[in-house]
Write a protein that holds these residues in place. Structure first.
Motif, short mmCIF file in Angstrom:
data_model
loop_
_atom_site.label_atom_id
_atom_site.label_comp_id
_atom_site.label_asym_id
_atom_site.label_seq_id
_atom_site.Cartn_x
_atom_site.Cartn_y
_atom_site.Cartn_z
N SER A 85 27.92 -10.92 -26.07
CA SER A 85 28.61 -12.07 -25.47
C SER A 85 27.98 -12.43 -24.13
O SER A 85 27.92 -13.61 -23.76
CB SER A 85 30.10 -11.78 -25.32
N PHE A 86 27.52 -11.41 -23.41
CA PHE A 86 26.84 -11.68 -22.14
C PHE A 86 25.45 -12.27 -22.38
O PHE A 86 25.06 -13.26 -21.75
CB PHE A 86 26.71 -10.40 -21.31
N TRP A 87 24.71 -11.67 -23.32
CA TRP A 87 23.35 -12.13 -23.56
C TRP A 87 23.32 -13.55 -24.12
O TRP A 87 22.39 -14.32 -23.85
CB TRP A 87 22.63 -11.17 -24.51
N SER A 88 24.31 -13.91 -24.92
CA SER A 88 24.36 -15.28 -25.44
C SER A 88 24.53 -16.29 -24.30
O SER A 88 23.93 -17.37 -24.31
CB SER A 88 25.49 -15.42 -26.46
N LEU A 89 25.35 -15.92 -23.32
CA LEU A 89 25.54 -16.78 -22.15
C LEU A 89 24.25 -16.84 -21.32
O LEU A 89 23.86 -17.90 -20.82
CB LEU A 89 26.70 -16.27 -21.30
N PHE A 90 23.60 -15.70 -21.19
CA PHE A 90 22.36 -15.63 -20.42
C PHE A 90 21.27 -16.50 -21.06
O PHE A 90 20.58 -17.25 -20.36
CB PHE A 90 21.89 -14.17 -20.36
N VAL A 91 21.13 -16.42 -22.38
CA VAL A 91 20.14 -17.25 -23.09
C VAL A 91 20.49 -18.72 -22.97
O VAL A 91 19.62 -19.57 -22.77
CB VAL A 91 20.05 -16.83 -24.57
N GLY A 92 21.78 -19.04 -23.07
CA GLY A 92 22.21 -20.42 -22.90
C GLY A 92 21.84 -20.97 -21.53
O GLY A 92 21.40 -22.12 -21.40
N TYR A 93 22.00 -20.13 -20.51
CA TYR A 93 21.63 -20.52 -19.15
C TYR A 93 20.13 -20.80 -19.05
O TYR A 93 19.71 -21.81 -18.47
CB TYR A 93 22.04 -19.42 -18.17
N LEU A 94 19.32 -19.93 -19.65
CA LEU A 94 17.87 -20.12 -19.62
C LEU A 94 17.46 -21.40 -20.35
O LEU A 94 16.56 -22.12 -19.89
CB LEU A 94 17.17 -18.92 -20.25
N VAL A 95 18.12 -21.68 -21.47
CA VAL A 95 17.81 -22.90 -22.22
C VAL A 95 18.13 -24.14 -21.39
O VAL A 95 17.35 -25.10 -21.35
CB VAL A 95 18.59 -22.93 -23.55
N LEU A 96 19.27 -24.13 -20.72
CA LEU A 96 19.66 -25.27 -19.89
C LEU A 96 18.71 -25.43 -18.70
O LEU A 96 18.38 -26.57 -18.31
CB LEU A 96 21.10 -25.10 -19.40
#
Length: 299
Positions: free
Chosen positions: A127-138
């Motif tokens: 759940s943390f890594w999904s948020l982290f990847v989403g941040y990088l994509v944005l």
């Protein structure tokens, strides 16, 4: 041959993935579970430290807070350097999620019935890594939005190469179904692998188009590459849908010999959506070339 280095990279990736998933008999899902290891290991370490005594417990709380506040420290650094952007606000949420994730990993009993599920730790950590990847994509999208010219084209080529790597991973981790009828097995495999194969080939067509586009967006070579991309995209869409439909027809034909059937026409949204997007892009390039020629003839 163009894109030799990228082709070699994809080959190495395929060999590596096949070696891990087939040679070492490690499930594809387990590869993603590796992402949870740093967080679970950190939680285990804090748990042992907190049980070592009063000093150890206090020290573990301090370490826990400092680690979970790292995204906030990054945010403050960006504010100080005047590089803060609206998307960086996600760092606050990321820090809060990290607090919650580590707390649950240290105290699994707080997860209720999920505490007894071995996969819960990986799910919570992800759940943390999904948020982290989403941040990088944005962040990447923001960079792409504010970039023009050669640099933008380079970033787009990187995006295409990453997508190609995703398709290779998907292709190498396809599960071969075991059915009672051979032809059903063949079409089931085709239905699973064709979208990834078409996706990989489409990436190479798109990279060639982008290379010509960066040299001269209105050249004949650019239009030729756009034509090749368009034709292949249409072929990929037609073939993928036809194979999926034929699979359902064959299941109906051999229904009395199959232990399980699935009559839905499965559409791989990511693969075909990507191909459709490039099809539209190639059409726009051809139209812009025609419009430029019309304007020049009018003048």
């Amino acid at each position: 041959m163009k894109n030799k280095k990228y082709m070699l990279f994809l080959l190495i990736e395929a060999v590596g993935v096949l070696g891990i998933t087939k040679g070492m008999d490690i499930k594809a899902e387990s590869i993603f579970d590796l992402l949870s290891f740093p967080l679970t290991a950190f939680a285990d370490g804090l748990g042992k430290l907190s049980l070592s005594g009063a000093f150890g417990n206090a020290f573990s709380v301090v370490i826990y807070a400092l680690i979970c506040l790292v995204p906030i420290f990054v945010l403050l650094f960006k504010v100080k350097k005047n590089t803060f952007r609206r998307v960086d606000s996600l760092l606050v949420l990321m820090s809060a999620v990290l607090f919650a994730v580590e707390y649950l990993l240290i105290n699994p009993s707080e997860m209720g019935v999920h505490a007894f599920n071995e996969a819960s730790a990986s799910t919570v950590a992800f759940s943390f890594w999904s948020l982290f990847v989403g941040y990088l994509v944005l962040k990447f999208a923001e960079v792409l939005k504010n970039t023009e010219g050669k640099k933008a084209e380079k970033l787009l080529s990187i995006v295409l190469e990453v997508i190609g790597a995703v398709f290779v991973f998907s292709l190498c981790t396809v599960k071969i179904p075991d059915t009672e009828v051979g032809i059903i097995t063949v079409f089931s495999v085709l239905n699973s692998v064709l979208p990834a194969i078409f996706g990989i080939r489409t990436v190479f067509f798109a990279l060639n188009l982008l290379a010509e586009f960066s040299l001269d967006r209105y050249s004949e070579n650019t239009v030729d590459e756009a034509e090749k991309l368009s034709r292949f995209c249409i072929l990929a869409l037609e073939a993928s849908v036809v194979v999926s439909a034929l699979l359902s027809v064959l299941q109906l034909r051999f229904i009395n010999e199959l232990s399980s059937v699935n009559f839905s026409v499965e559409i791989p949204v990511f693969s075909l959506g990507f191909i459709l997007l490039l099809l539209l892009l190639s059409g726009l390039i051809k139209e812009s070339k025609a419009l430029k020629e019309d304007n020049e003839s009018f003048i």
